[in-house]
Enzyme design. Structure first.
Site, PDB file in Angstrom:
ATOM      1  N   ASP A  53       2.300  42.522   9.022  1.00  0.00           N
ATOM      2  CA  ASP A  53       3.707  42.202   8.758  1.00  0.00           C
ATOM      3  C   ASP A  53       3.912  41.589   7.371  1.00  0.00           C
ATOM      4  O   ASP A  53       4.783  40.747   7.159  1.00  0.00           O
ATOM      5  CB  ASP A  53       4.253  41.220   9.821  1.00  0.00           C
ATOM      6  CG  ASP A  53       4.266  41.851  11.201  1.00  0.00           C
ATOM      7  OD1 ASP A  53       4.437  43.085  11.282  1.00  0.00           O
ATOM      8  OD2 ASP A  53       4.081  41.119  12.186  1.00  0.00           O
ATOM      9  N   ARG A  54       3.071  42.004   6.427  1.00  0.00           N
ATOM     10  CA  ARG A  54       3.142  41.523   5.028  1.00  0.00           C
ATOM     11  C   ARG A  54       2.896  40.024   4.889  1.00  0.00           C
ATOM     12  O   ARG A  54       3.293  39.386   3.914  1.00  0.00           O
ATOM     13  CB  ARG A  54       4.480  41.894   4.378  1.00  0.00           C
ATOM     14  CG  ARG A  54       4.832  43.349   4.526  1.00  0.00           C
ATOM     15  CD  ARG A  54       5.188  44.002   3.196  1.00  0.00           C
ATOM     16  NE  ARG A  54       5.391  45.446   3.322  1.00  0.00           N
ATOM     17  CZ  ARG A  54       4.427  46.343   3.175  1.00  0.00           C
ATOM     18  NH1 ARG A  54       3.202  45.981   2.893  1.00  0.00           N
ATOM     19  NH2 ARG A  54       4.688  47.620   3.307  1.00  0.00           N
TER      20      ARG A  54
END
Ligand SMILES: Cc1cc2nc3c(=O)[nH]c(=O)nc-3n(C[C@H](O)[C@H](O)[C@H](O)COP(=O)(O)O)c2cc1C
Length: 208
Positions: free
Chosen positions: A185-186
């Site tokens: 999710d970065r």
């Protein structure tokens, strides 16, 4: 992937005080997984006008002193380095989802080191170093091909092609090194080393 080191980040960051040792570990892993080229890096320099320019080069030596690449000393990059030795390097190892950014100052390598590396290159590459006025304008491709033929005539003995004075290496002595690892999710992980005035490295986490 749940294993963490003492900073609470992935174990692949190790717990090393010297980023050069961590770079060596990551680079060795990249050599196993990256098809071509694990030693490719983007090199950013800055012209007299303050405008940055970036291009790929190959890391040809790496040791306690720094990060070395070879090139033409009259090229655009070298001209920029001569007027401003500050530069930045960036490795992206796609196979590992990792990035390393390095900032520092460049200085020329010793002639003896440049000779050693130059002499290890193929005959064609050594002739090319003579024939190509890197970054200068070409009237046609033939101009370059003719120049290559001329230098082959001048240096027919493959064992005896001297290194041109205009061809050598630059060594980047780092003052900042950042290691980046892709996260879900970065929510990436970043470990940043900065050299202090006393020469020791300080390390900190950075927000992604
Ligand atoms: C993967 C890759 C590696 C390269 N390695 C070098 C290198 O080690 N030295 C070099 O002079 N040019 C290398 N080049 C070419 C440079 O990117 C660039 O075209 C050239 O050095 C001229 O740059 P300049 O006009 O900014 O000086 C490489 C290009 C690629 C794509």
């Amino acid at each position: 992937m749940n294993q963490k080191n003492s900073l609470g980040i992935d174990l692949c960051f190790k717990d090393l005080d010297n980023p050069m040792n961590l770079f060596r570990e990551w680079f060795n892993e990249a050599k196993k997984t990256e098809i071509n080229d694990p030693n490719a890096l983007a090199l950013a320099t800055v012209g007299k006008n303050g405008i940055p320019s970036v291009r790929m080069v190959l890391l040809k030596d790496f040791n306690e002193k720094g990060f070395v690449f070879y090139t033409n000393l009259n090229s655009r990059k070298s001209t920029e380095i001569k007027s401003n030795p500050n530069a930045s390097m960036c490795f992206h190892w796609k196979s590992l989802l990792r990035q390393v950014r390095i900032i520092g100052k460049l200085s020329k390598v010793l002639d003896a080191d440049a000779d050693n590396y130059y002499n290890s290159r193929s005959y064609g590459s050594r002739i090319g170093a003579w024939a190509s006025n890197q970054s200068s304008l070409l009237k046609s491709r033939d101009e370059l091909l003719n120049s290559i033929e001329e230098f082959k005539k001048k240096y027919p003995n493959e064992k005896d092609v001297p290194r041109p004075k205009h061809w050598s290496g630059w060594n980047l002595i780092p003052v900042e090194i950042e290691f980046w690892l892709d996260g879900k999710d970065r929510i990436h992980e970043r470990l940043y080393y900065c050299k202090k005035a006393n020469g020791e490295w300080e390390k900190n986490l950075l927000s992604p």
